[in-house]
Structures are given as C-alpha cells and as structure tokens.
Design a protein around this motif. Structure first.
Motif, PDB file in Angstrom:
ATOM      1  N   THR A   1      11.232   2.839   6.226  1.00  0.00           N
ATOM      2  CA  THR A   1      10.261   2.864   5.261  1.00  0.00           C
ATOM      3  C   THR A   1       9.141   1.812   5.721  1.00  0.00           C
ATOM      4  O   THR A   1       9.520   0.622   5.991  1.00  0.00           O
ATOM      5  N   LYS A   2       7.817   2.043   5.695  1.00  0.00           N
ATOM      6  CA  LYS A   2       6.828   1.255   6.410  1.00  0.00           C
ATOM      7  C   LYS A   2       5.881   0.928   5.152  1.00  0.00           C
ATOM      8  O   LYS A   2       5.548   1.797   4.356  1.00  0.00           O
ATOM      9  N   LEU A   3       5.272  -0.149   5.193  1.00  0.00           N
ATOM     10  CA  LEU A   3       4.284  -0.632   4.165  1.00  0.00           C
ATOM     11  C   LEU A   3       2.822  -0.626   4.984  1.00  0.00           C
ATOM     12  O   LEU A   3       2.742  -1.330   5.987  1.00  0.00           O
ATOM     13  N   GLN A   4       1.900  -0.149   4.144  1.00  0.00           N
ATOM     14  CA  GLN A   4       0.551  -0.206   4.672  1.00  0.00           C
ATOM     15  C   GLN A   4      -0.470  -0.498   3.702  1.00  0.00           C
ATOM     16  O   GLN A   4      -0.300  -0.218   2.440  1.00  0.00           O
ATOM     17  N   PHE A   5      -1.620  -1.036   4.185  1.00  0.00           N
ATOM     18  CA  PHE A   5      -2.759  -1.543   3.012  1.00  0.00           C
ATOM     19  C   PHE A   5      -4.049  -0.538   3.685  1.00  0.00           C
ATOM     20  O   PHE A   5      -4.467  -0.525   4.800  1.00  0.00           O
ATOM     21  N   VAL A   6      -4.631  -0.049   2.962  1.00  0.00           N
ATOM     22  CA  VAL A   6      -5.911   1.019   2.999  1.00  0.00           C
ATOM     23  C   VAL A   6      -6.846   0.661   2.002  1.00  0.00           C
ATOM     24  O   VAL A   6      -6.904   0.272   0.951  1.00  0.00           O
ATOM     25  N   SER A   7      -8.004   1.138   2.479  1.00  0.00           N
ATOM     26  CA  SER A   7      -9.218   0.824   1.615  1.00  0.00           C
ATOM     27  C   SER A   7      -9.413   2.097   0.601  1.00  0.00           C
ATOM     28  O   SER A   7      -8.436   3.008   0.758  1.00  0.00           O
ATOM     29  N   ALA A   8     -10.235   1.884  -0.487  1.00  0.00           N
ATOM     30  CA  ALA A   8     -10.084   2.984  -1.438  1.00  0.00           C
ATOM     31  C   ALA A   8     -10.513   4.329  -0.985  1.00  0.00           C
ATOM     32  O   ALA A   8     -10.017   5.349  -1.469  1.00  0.00           O
ATOM     33  N   GLN A   9     -11.506   4.228   0.165  1.00  0.00           N
ATOM     34  CA  GLN A   9     -11.835   5.725   0.833  1.00  0.00           C
ATOM     35  C   GLN A   9     -10.810   6.062   1.421  1.00  0.00           C
ATOM     36  O   GLN A   9     -10.446   7.437   1.554  1.00  0.00           O
ATOM     37  N   ASP A  10     -10.186   5.287   2.299  1.00  0.00           N
ATOM     38  CA  ASP A  10      -8.880   6.051   3.159  1.00  0.00           C
ATOM     39  C   ASP A  10      -7.830   6.363   2.183  1.00  0.00           C
ATOM     40  O   ASP A  10      -6.925   7.106   2.639  1.00  0.00           O
ATOM     41  N   PHE A  11      -7.366   5.779   0.910  1.00  0.00           N
ATOM     42  CA  PHE A  11      -6.643   6.071   0.161  1.00  0.00           C
ATOM     43  C   PHE A  11      -6.777   7.387  -0.472  1.00  0.00           C
ATOM     44  O   PHE A  11      -5.622   8.147  -0.460  1.00  0.00           O
TER      45      PHE A  11
ATOM     46  N   VAL B   1       3.203   7.479  -2.153  1.00  0.00           N
ATOM     47  CA  VAL B   1       4.556   7.441  -1.504  1.00  0.00           C
ATOM     48  C   VAL B   1       4.994   8.508  -0.907  1.00  0.00           C
ATOM     49  O   VAL B   1       4.869   9.625  -1.172  1.00  0.00           O
ATOM     50  N   ALA B   2       5.126   8.290   0.499  1.00  0.00           N
ATOM     51  CA  ALA B   2       5.170   9.351   1.453  1.00  0.00           C
ATOM     52  C   ALA B   2       6.729   9.369   1.969  1.00  0.00           C
ATOM     53  O   ALA B   2       7.468   8.435   1.415  1.00  0.00           O
ATOM     54  N   LYS B   3       7.317  10.137   2.909  1.00  0.00           N
ATOM     55  CA  LYS B   3       8.802   9.978   3.237  1.00  0.00           C
ATOM     56  C   LYS B   3       9.131   8.628   3.794  1.00  0.00           C
ATOM     57  O   LYS B   3      10.249   7.977   3.308  1.00  0.00           O
ATOM     58  N   HIS B   4       8.471   7.882   4.803  1.00  0.00           N
ATOM     59  CA  HIS B   4       8.765   6.856   5.366  1.00  0.00           C
ATOM     60  C   HIS B   4       7.597   5.740   5.286  1.00  0.00           C
ATOM     61  O   HIS B   4       7.381   5.093   6.111  1.00  0.00           O
ATOM     62  N   ARG B   5       6.707   6.072   4.406  1.00  0.00           N
ATOM     63  CA  ARG B   5       5.493   5.056   4.209  1.00  0.00           C
ATOM     64  C   ARG B   5       5.146   4.810   2.770  1.00  0.00           C
ATOM     65  O   ARG B   5       5.158   6.107   2.059  1.00  0.00           O
ATOM     66  N   VAL B   6       4.686   3.849   2.282  1.00  0.00           N
ATOM     67  CA  VAL B   6       4.082   3.547   1.127  1.00  0.00           C
ATOM     68  C   VAL B   6       2.709   2.750   1.207  1.00  0.00           C
ATOM     69  O   VAL B   6       2.872   1.819   2.003  1.00  0.00           O
ATOM     70  N   SER B   7       1.756   3.335   0.800  1.00  0.00           N
ATOM     71  CA  SER B   7       0.413   2.986   0.539  1.00  0.00           C
ATOM     72  C   SER B   7       0.148   2.228  -0.409  1.00  0.00           C
ATOM     73  O   SER B   7      -0.069   2.814  -1.668  1.00  0.00           O
ATOM     74  N   PHE B   8      -0.385   0.968  -0.218  1.00  0.00           N
ATOM     75  CA  PHE B   8      -1.165   0.131  -1.410  1.00  0.00           C
ATOM     76  C   PHE B   8      -2.679   0.095  -1.336  1.00  0.00           C
ATOM     77  O   PHE B   8      -3.157   0.187   0.038  1.00  0.00           O
ATOM     78  N   GLN B   9      -3.398   0.114  -2.036  1.00  0.00           N
ATOM     79  CA  GLN B   9      -4.900  -0.122  -1.863  1.00  0.00           C
ATOM     80  C   GLN B   9      -5.249  -1.767  -1.755  1.00  0.00           C
ATOM     81  O   GLN B   9      -4.802  -2.461  -2.439  1.00  0.00           O
ATOM     82  N   THR B  10      -5.934  -1.845  -0.657  1.00  0.00           N
ATOM     83  CA  THR B  10      -6.091  -3.260  -0.307  1.00  0.00           C
ATOM     84  C   THR B  10      -7.144  -4.173  -1.462  1.00  0.00           C
ATOM     85  O   THR B  10      -6.726  -5.352  -1.832  1.00  0.00           O
ATOM     86  N   ALA B  11      -7.982  -3.671  -2.203  1.00  0.00           N
ATOM     87  CA  ALA B  11      -8.753  -4.036  -3.007  1.00  0.00           C
ATOM     88  C   ALA B  11      -7.961  -4.623  -4.293  1.00  0.00           C
ATOM     89  O   ALA B  11      -8.082  -5.783  -4.885  1.00  0.00           O
ATOM     90  N   GLU B  12      -6.942  -3.402  -4.566  1.00  0.00           N
ATOM     91  CA  GLU B  12      -6.221  -3.949  -5.725  1.00  0.00           C
ATOM     92  C   GLU B  12      -5.206  -5.095  -5.524  1.00  0.00           C
ATOM     93  O   GLU B  12      -5.195  -6.019  -6.484  1.00  0.00           O
ATOM     94  N   VAL B  13      -4.473  -5.135  -4.468  1.00  0.00           N
ATOM     95  CA  VAL B  13      -3.664  -6.035  -3.988  1.00  0.00           C
ATOM     96  C   VAL B  13      -4.241  -7.543  -4.197  1.00  0.00           C
ATOM     97  O   VAL B  13      -3.842  -8.456  -4.480  1.00  0.00           O
TER      98      VAL B  13
END
Length: 602
Positions: free
Chosen positions: A413-423, A350-362
């Motif tokens: 607030t933005k939502l993004q999906f990233v890989s485990a390496q990028d996470f 969780v950042a100020k205006h961004r929330v990052s989820f892991q693509t594989a988990e979702v």
C-alpha cells in the motif's frame, strides 16, 4: 443464681457493653472485607497485572492480623475491667473461683463469637455495597469479586474464634490468680509512671533510625524489589511504636516542666491527662498511625490509577474519534460529543494498493501522530505531519495517514499527495474522514462506545489494525488500572473505618474513669469553656499524633508505586483534603460523645 447476677451486671453497664460489642463488630467486618480480596486468587489475577499482588495481599493480611490482635487484646482488657469488681463481689458472697472462671470464660467467648458472626454478616453486606458503588464510580469491572466468599468467612471466624478463645483462657486464669481485694479496688489503684530520660533518648534514636530504614527501603524499591516490602513493614511498625512511646511523651514532659507554659488555665491538668494517655496508648496510637497510612495511601494510589487511565490512553493514541463516510446516524452520535477541541475533515481516495490525500487539505490540517513521551512533566506530545512526497516511504509517516482510512493496509500500500484538480481524476473509492479530539475523554466514553460499535459494523476490517481506536485502548488501560483503583479505594475505606473505630473505641472506653476528675473540676468552679477546651486539646493530641506520623508514612510510601504510576504524587492534595475532612468528623464525634460522658449534666 450466679448467672442471673452476672446478667444483671451486664444490664447495668449496657452502654459500655454496646461500645465494646460495636467495636468488635466493626473490627471483624473490616477484617472480612480485606480477606474477601486477600483470599480470592481469581479476583487478584483478573484485576491486577502485577505478579506480586498475592504477596502484597499476604503481607497486608499479616499486618492486619497483628493490628487486629492488638485491638482484641485491648478490648479483652476493657471487658475484664468492666466485670472484675462484680466478680470480686460474687466471690465475697461465697461464689467459688472455679465458677467465676467458668463464667468469665463463657462471657468472653460468647461476646466475641457473637460479635464475630454479626461483624462477618455486616462485612458481607459492606463488601457488596462498597464494591457496587466503586464499580459504578470507577467504571471498574472488579471481576470475580464475590461479596459472600466462603474462604473469607472461614478465615474470619477461625481467626477471631482463636483470638477470643485465647482471651477467654487468659481472663479465666487472671481472675483465679488475682486476690479479691485487688479486684475490688482495681479502679482505686494509682498508676505510677516512671520516666527514664536516657532510655527514652536511646529509644527515640532507635525509632528514628528504624523509620529511616523503612523509608529508605520504600524509596529503593527498584534495587530491593519485593524485599523492600517486608523490610519497610517491620521497621516502620517498630519505629512508629518507639516514636510514640519516647519522642511524643518526652515532648509532653518537657512542656509540663515549663512552668510558665503549664500553669496557664488548665494546661497543667491537660498535659497530665495527655501524658497519662500516651503512656497507656502507645501501642494503639502506633497501630492507628499505620492504619492511617494504609488508608490514606490506598485511597491516594487508587485515585491516581483511576486518574491516569485517560492520560495513558491519550499517550498511546492520537484521535479520540475517527469516522468514515459519516451517515445521518453517525453525525447524530458525533454531535453528542462534549468539549470538542478540534475537528478535521479529509477527502481521500482508496484504491487497491494506493491511498491518495489532497495536498491542500493536509497542509491546512496536518495529520497528528502521538509521541511516546510519557513523563512526569508532559504526558503527551504530537508530531504534525504535512504533505511531504519525499517522506511517503517512511513507515512511521506513512502509517500516520493510512491508519485514518478504511484501506486494507499491506506492505504494497502506497501513500500519495495530489492537488485538488488531480484528485478528481485519481482512481479509487472516495472516502470522507472526520477526526475529533475532545477535552475530557472519560466524559465521552459512552458516546465513543456507540460510535466504535457502529464503525466496526460498517467497516469490519478496522478490527485488524495494529493500533486500535481510542475506545478500545481506553478499555484495555481501564481494565488494567481500574483493578488497582478498585482495590485502593476499597481497602482505603476499610482501613479508614478500622482506624476511626479503633481510636474512638479506645478513647471512649476510658471516659468513665475520667468522669470523676472532670466533675471534681466542675465543682471547684472551673468554667465549662475551659473544660471543653481541655477535652478538645487532649483528644486532639490523640488524633493528631497518628495523623502526623501516618502522613509521613504515606509521603515516603508512595515511592513504592513510582514504577507503576506516571507520578504517584500528582493531585495528592485531593485525597489528603477528603481524608482530613472525614478524620475531622470522627474527631468532632469523639469529642461530642466524650463530653457527654465525663462532663456533669446541668
């Protein structure tokens, strides 16, 4: 001297007077229990979101007043029957009719007021006991309900005092106007029942039409609105009276005319008894059928409101528990959850205006979002959201993910999906989110309450969310539904006691007059088994007629609640079975007591 003789007469019939007194006590106690709710505006406003609740209670109070009035008329007639022979003897011994009138006036008023005071006192205790039991059973706060509510006390005492004052005046007048010999031989006077087939047919038709109008009015609640209640009230009461008086008696008469059927065993005697009973019990059986419908309907509706609280809660929120960065205490609490059907863990930043989820988990564990699909066949459906970067700007899709986090959600607030390496390289506060879904929400409410309080202390910003967690939604829905459930169960139990006491009291009070008939049959050599069977059949018909009519009233009457309940008929067999068992117990008790009065002792 006259007072001593009157007191001696009362002592000689003490058992009959106890039956009468106990019936009046129960009647006034039930009336107080209803008025404790009907006259308490604060209770109705705090426990019901329906604006028409005061009007509904008003119509209920009118109906109960009518039922109580009929009940008191009969009780007064029974009291006069108990004493008329004694007073006739007093007059033959030289007592003046003026003194006799004063005596019967005083006796009626004292008995009625005494029963009212005792009944109101018992009603206060029953209100406290039943309300406490229902609060614990239904998790219902029942706010502003006071067991000793003085407006209800005043309404009960004033109403019954007026009824018994009227009854005392009627008794005194009737005693003065009736000749002594007629009073003395009243029990020996034959009762002639004249049948009018054409009139009975017309009345039966009118009764069916009246019931049809009442049932239609309840089904057309959406069109008639509140007007359906008074229409149904008048037409169903009228239709019940006409059906019992015309249809049922005609059926019994037809069976008596069927010699092949009637001449077997004691059927002819039993049918004659039933026909005589129905002639004099028409009003009482119609009243009991209405009470039966009110009691069973109230309990059924109350049970459905109680049952639908978790269903409505699940239709508004998805996960039963969502915990963030669980510590040792939170983990201990979640281990106490029972019937866990799914557990999903997400690692988020969780950042100020961004929330990052892991693509594989979702992708492996899609985030669920409840559909607002509350219908009669399927209560809840879920959307399954997998990682889809193309949909992150969709508000519904975005909120399904962001609502799981502790982020202070804003329009930026933005939502993004990233890989485990990028996470690992993504900026933000790491957060572990664990979601739980359980099979039985209500059974886990105490645990959900502890977890909710702990999460609110750790993350106060969660309290500002548009969609609160499931515990808060449950408390909100329970606050609305539990008031209806409480009132339904409370009034259902009250009406059940009223109908049972009314019917038992009516049947047992006439048992003394039947004693000679059954003892004569016993002397003629009729087997005890046949006598017991005749009694069971006779009382069974008297219990069965209002039960069948009452069930029909309930099945149509539940239409009134289709706008408030998902399906008012769901699980209807449960209250019906419970009610049938209790009703059967009252029937068995009545048969037992009646046998003890009319059948000769060995």
């Amino acid at each position: 001297m006259l007072n001593k003789l009157a007191l001696a007469g009362i002592k000689s019939r003490l058992r009959d007077y106890l039956v009468l007194f106990s019936g009046l006590v129960i009647g006034s106690a039930i009336f107080y229990m209803f008025m404790a709710l009907a006259t308490n505006d604060e209770f109705q406003k705090a426990n019901s979101t329906l604006s028409a609740t005061p009007l509904i209670f008003g119509f209920g109070a009118v109906l109960l007043a009518i039922i109580t009035f009929v009940y008191i008329i009969y009780a007064n007639s029974f009291l006069l029957t108990l004493r008329q022979r004694d007073y006739a003897l007093f007059m033959m011994l030289g007592a003046k009719s003026r003194k006799i009138s004063r005596l019967i006036f005083t006796e009626t008023l004292v008995l009625g007021l005494g029963a009212t005071v005792v009944g109101t006192t018992i009603g206060v205790g029953l209100t406290a006991g039943v309300s406490q039991l229902l609060r614990q059973t239904l998790d219902a706060p029942a706010r502003h309900l006071v067991s000793l509510y003085w407006p209800a006390v005043a309404a009960t005492i004033i109403f019954f005092a007026a009824l018994f004052l009227l009854a005392a005046l009627v008794n005194a007048h009737k005693m003065r106007q009736t000749p002594v010999l007629e009073l003395l031989h009243a029990d020996a006077q034959p009762v002639v029942i004249r049948r009018h087939p054409v009139r009975d047919l017309l009345l039966a038709g009118l009764g069916l039409v009246s019931l049809g109008v009442g049932y239609w009015a309840m089904q057309a609640i959406n069109d008639l609105q509140l007007l359906s209640i008074p229409i149904a009230l008048v037409t169903i009461v009228l239709g019940s009276f006409l059906l019992v008086g015309a249809v049922v008696t005609s059926i019994v008469g037809a069976l008596r005319r069927n010699h092949h059927f009637a001449q077997q065993n004691l059927r002819s005697f039993t049918l004659a008894q039933i026909g005589f009973r129905l002639h004099s019990y028409t009003a009482i059986l119609a009243v009991v059928s209405i009470l039966f419908a009110l009691a069973l309907g109230a309990i059924t509706v109350g049970m459905n409101f109680n049952r639908e609280t978790p269903l409505m809660t699940n239709a508004l929120t998805t996960y039963d528990v969502v915990v963030h960065n669980p510590d040792a205490a939170t983990k201990r609490a979640t281990r106490q959850l029972t019937g866990v059907t799914s557990k999903q863990t997400y690692h988020v930043k969780v950042a100020k205006h961004r929330v990052s989820f892991q693509t594989a988990e979702v992708s492996a564990q899609p985030v669920l979002d409840v559909k607002a699909d509350v219908s009669k066949t399927k209560v809840v459906n879920y959307r399954r959201y997998r990682a889809d970067p193309a949909r992150t700007d969709n508000l519904t899709y975005q909120n399904a993910f962001l609502s799981l986090t502790t982020a202070n959600i804003t329009d930026a607030t933005k939502l993004q999906f990233v890989s485990a390496q990028d996470f690992a390289r993504t900026a933000g506060q790491p957060e572990t989110i664990v979601t739980y879904r359980v099979r039985d929400l209500r059974a886990n409410i105490p645990v959900l309450k502890r977890i909710h309080r702990r999460e609110m202390r750790r993350y106060p910003q969660l309290a500002t969310r548009v969609l609160p967690d499931k515990y808060l939604v449950y408390r909100m829905m329970n606050g609305m539904n539990s008031g209806f459930a409480f009132m339904g169960f409370f009034l259902g139990l009250a009406f059940l006691a009223m109908l049972a006491s009314t019917l038992m009291f009516k049947i047992l009070s006439g048992a003394a007059a039947d004693r000679a008939r059954y003892r004569m049959l016993a002397r003629m050599g009729v087997r005890p088994r046949l006598l017991r069977g005749s009694i069971r059949t006779e009382i069974g018909v008297l219990f069965g007629v209002p039960a069948i009519l009452g069930v029909a009233h309930v099945l149509f009457g539940l239409q009134l609640f289709k706008a408030l309940l998902l399906n008012p008929y769901t699980g209807i067999w449960i209250p019906f079975v419970i009610f049938a068992v209790l009703y059967a117990l009252y029937f068995g008790l009545t048969v037992l007591l009646y046998n003890g009065i009319v059948r000769p002792r060995a």
